[in-house]
Design an enzyme around this catalytic site. Structure first.
Site, PDB file in Angstrom:
ATOM      1  N   ASP A  60       0.809  -1.230   0.000  1.00 31.42           N
ATOM      2  CA  ASP A  60       0.000   0.000   0.000  1.00 31.42           C
ATOM      3  C   ASP A  60       0.840   1.277   0.000  1.00 31.42           C
ATOM      4  OD1 ASP A  60      -2.946  -0.579   0.155  1.00 31.42           O
ATOM      5  OD2 ASP A  60      -2.279  -1.866   1.789  1.00 31.42           O
ATOM      6  N   GLU A  65      -0.499   9.530   1.633  1.00 29.31           N
ATOM      7  CA  GLU A  65      -1.311  10.430   2.462  1.00 29.31           C
ATOM      8  C   GLU A  65      -1.501   9.913   3.888  1.00 29.31           C
ATOM      9  OE1 GLU A  65      -5.680  10.410   1.765  1.00 29.31           O
ATOM     10  OE2 GLU A  65      -5.477  12.570   1.890  1.00 29.31           O
ATOM     11  N   ASP A  66      -1.597   8.583   4.002  1.00 34.18           N
ATOM     12  CA  ASP A  66      -1.930   8.019   5.314  1.00 34.18           C
ATOM     13  C   ASP A  66      -0.791   8.106   6.315  1.00 34.18           C
ATOM     14  OD1 ASP A  66      -4.589   7.276   4.713  1.00 34.18           O
ATOM     15  OD2 ASP A  66      -3.795   5.668   3.468  1.00 34.18           O
ATOM     16  N   ARG A  85       0.915  -1.431   7.358  1.00 32.22           N
ATOM     17  CA  ARG A  85       1.290  -0.161   6.744  1.00 32.22           C
ATOM     18  C   ARG A  85       2.251   0.666   7.610  1.00 32.22           C
ATOM     19  NH1 ARG A  85      -2.896   3.123   3.601  1.00 32.22           N
ATOM     20  NH2 ARG A  85      -0.835   3.892   3.006  1.00 32.22           N
ATOM     21  N   ARG A 130      -9.473   2.858  11.045  1.00 30.10           N
ATOM     22  CA  ARG A 130      -8.038   3.161  10.952  1.00 30.10           C
ATOM     23  C   ARG A 130      -7.563   4.278  11.890  1.00 30.10           C
ATOM     24  NH1 ARG A 130      -5.974   1.390   6.020  1.00 30.10           N
ATOM     25  NH2 ARG A 130      -6.967  -0.588   5.522  1.00 30.10           N
ATOM     26  N   HIS A 160     -12.150   5.647   4.734  1.00 33.08           N
ATOM     27  CA  HIS A 160     -11.620   6.834   5.415  1.00 33.08           C
ATOM     28  C   HIS A 160     -12.629   7.990   5.353  1.00 33.08           C
ATOM     29  CE1 HIS A 160      -7.330   5.296   4.424  1.00 33.08           C
ATOM     30  NE2 HIS A 160      -7.439   5.294   5.738  1.00 33.08           N
ATOM     31  N   CYS A 247      -5.118  10.173  -1.734  1.00 32.58           N
ATOM     32  CA  CYS A 247      -4.294   9.146  -1.061  1.00 32.58           C
ATOM     33  C   CYS A 247      -2.854   9.103  -1.565  1.00 32.58           C
ATOM     34  CB  CYS A 247      -4.897   7.762  -1.279  1.00 32.58           C
ATOM     35  SG  CYS A 247      -6.646   7.665  -0.938  1.00 32.58           S
TER      36      CYS A 247
HETATM   37  N1  GLY Z   1      -5.588  -0.275   0.383  1.00 35.26           N
HETATM   38  C1  GLY Z   1      -5.557   0.945   1.083  1.00 35.26           C
HETATM   39  C2  GLY Z   1      -5.661   0.745   2.519  1.00 35.26           C
HETATM   40  O1  GLY Z   1      -6.421  -0.148   2.919  1.00 35.26           O
HETATM   41  O2  GLY Z   1      -5.047   1.390   3.309  1.00 35.26           O
END
Ligand code: GLY
Length: 252
Positions: A60, A65-66, A85, A130, A160, A247
């Site tokens: 990922d 962005e995350d 992640r 998340r 999100h 993202c």
């Molecule tokens: N595939 C993007 C996420 O789940 O973070």
């Protein structure tokens, strides 16, 4: 000059996390082509592209962005909600420390940048699978001394907060009202997605222009009729990985 932190797509993108979508094969070459057009759109909007070290083993990792929330005063390195992640943040922190002082979200907090919606000096954190209250409170502790306000937002039915709503101006949002109650953002202008384009609420605002997926023409028309300048990019392949246009970059 605006900067856009980006990362090339992992060849293992087909092993990405999925929460609300069924797995469909992603055509890696097509995804790379679409991502290249996205980078061109960022450049056309006046961004200098800052490419991160590729992370082929992190499926990922294109969704940068995350991993960080960046304001003028500080770069907040997140603690992503999906444990797969979390290693993505290492290279992001290394890159951002050249530009900003760093702060970090620590356990038990979790926070994905995709849940952090900025509208002018207000930040809304979607309490999703998340991002949690602890992550929100840590973000508040970091940002409020710099004059920002940090509040919780409710979102359902999607990954999100920014799957459901994005800022398209300092007092305007694009939203899917099936997933989010727009009243909580107290903005004077709301553009709703066309009801047949539920995933069309994710637009990336850069220098007064909107980078927007080509797959949602009816919503695009609504944006243009409302006076927004829209640059479309094909984004269908990474959409299968539950990713959209915000993202794939951190713009600061
Ligand atoms: N595939 C993007 C996420 O789940 O973070």
């Amino acid at each position: 000059m605006w900067k856009a932190l980006t990362r090339e797509i992992s060849p293992n993108i087909n092993s990405c996390e999925l929460t609300h979508l069924n797995r469909e094969p992603i055509d890696f070459e097509a995804a790379q082509h679409q991502h290249g057009l996205y980078l061109e759109a960022l450049s056309a909007c006046g961004c200098q592209i800052l490419p991160l070290t590729p992370e082929p083993d992190l499926p990922d990792s294109v969704f940068v962005e995350d991993t960080a929330v960046v304001v003028d005063e500080v770069a907040v390195i997140t603690r992503p909600g999906a444990s797969s992640r979390r290693p993505e943040t290492v290279s992001v922190a290394k890159h951002l420390e050249a530009f900003k002082p760093l702060a970090r979200i620590e356990a038990p907090g979790i926070l994905d940048g995709g849940d952090v919606l900025r509208i002018a000096n207000r930040f809304f954190v979607g309490l999703s699978s998340r991002s949690n209250q602890d992550g929100l409170e840590q973000l508040r502790t970091i940002l409020e001394p710099h004059g920002y306000v940090v509040e919780a937002a409710t979102v359902t039915g999607c990954l999100h907060l920014k799957s459901a709503v994005t800022a398209i101006g300092n007092d305007a949002v694009l939203a899917n009202p099936a997933w989010v109650d727009v009243d909580q953002f107290a903005v004077s202008k709301v553009v709703e997605v066309d009801p047949t384009e539920g995933y069309g609420a994710n637009a990336l605002l850069v220098n007064s222009r909107l980078i927007y997926p080509a797959e949602f023409p009816l919503t695009r028309r609504r944006l243009e009729e409302a006076g927004f300048e829209v640059i479309t990019v094909p984004a269908s392949e990474l959409a299968k990985a539950e990713g959209a246009v915000t993202c794939c970059s951190v713009v600061f």
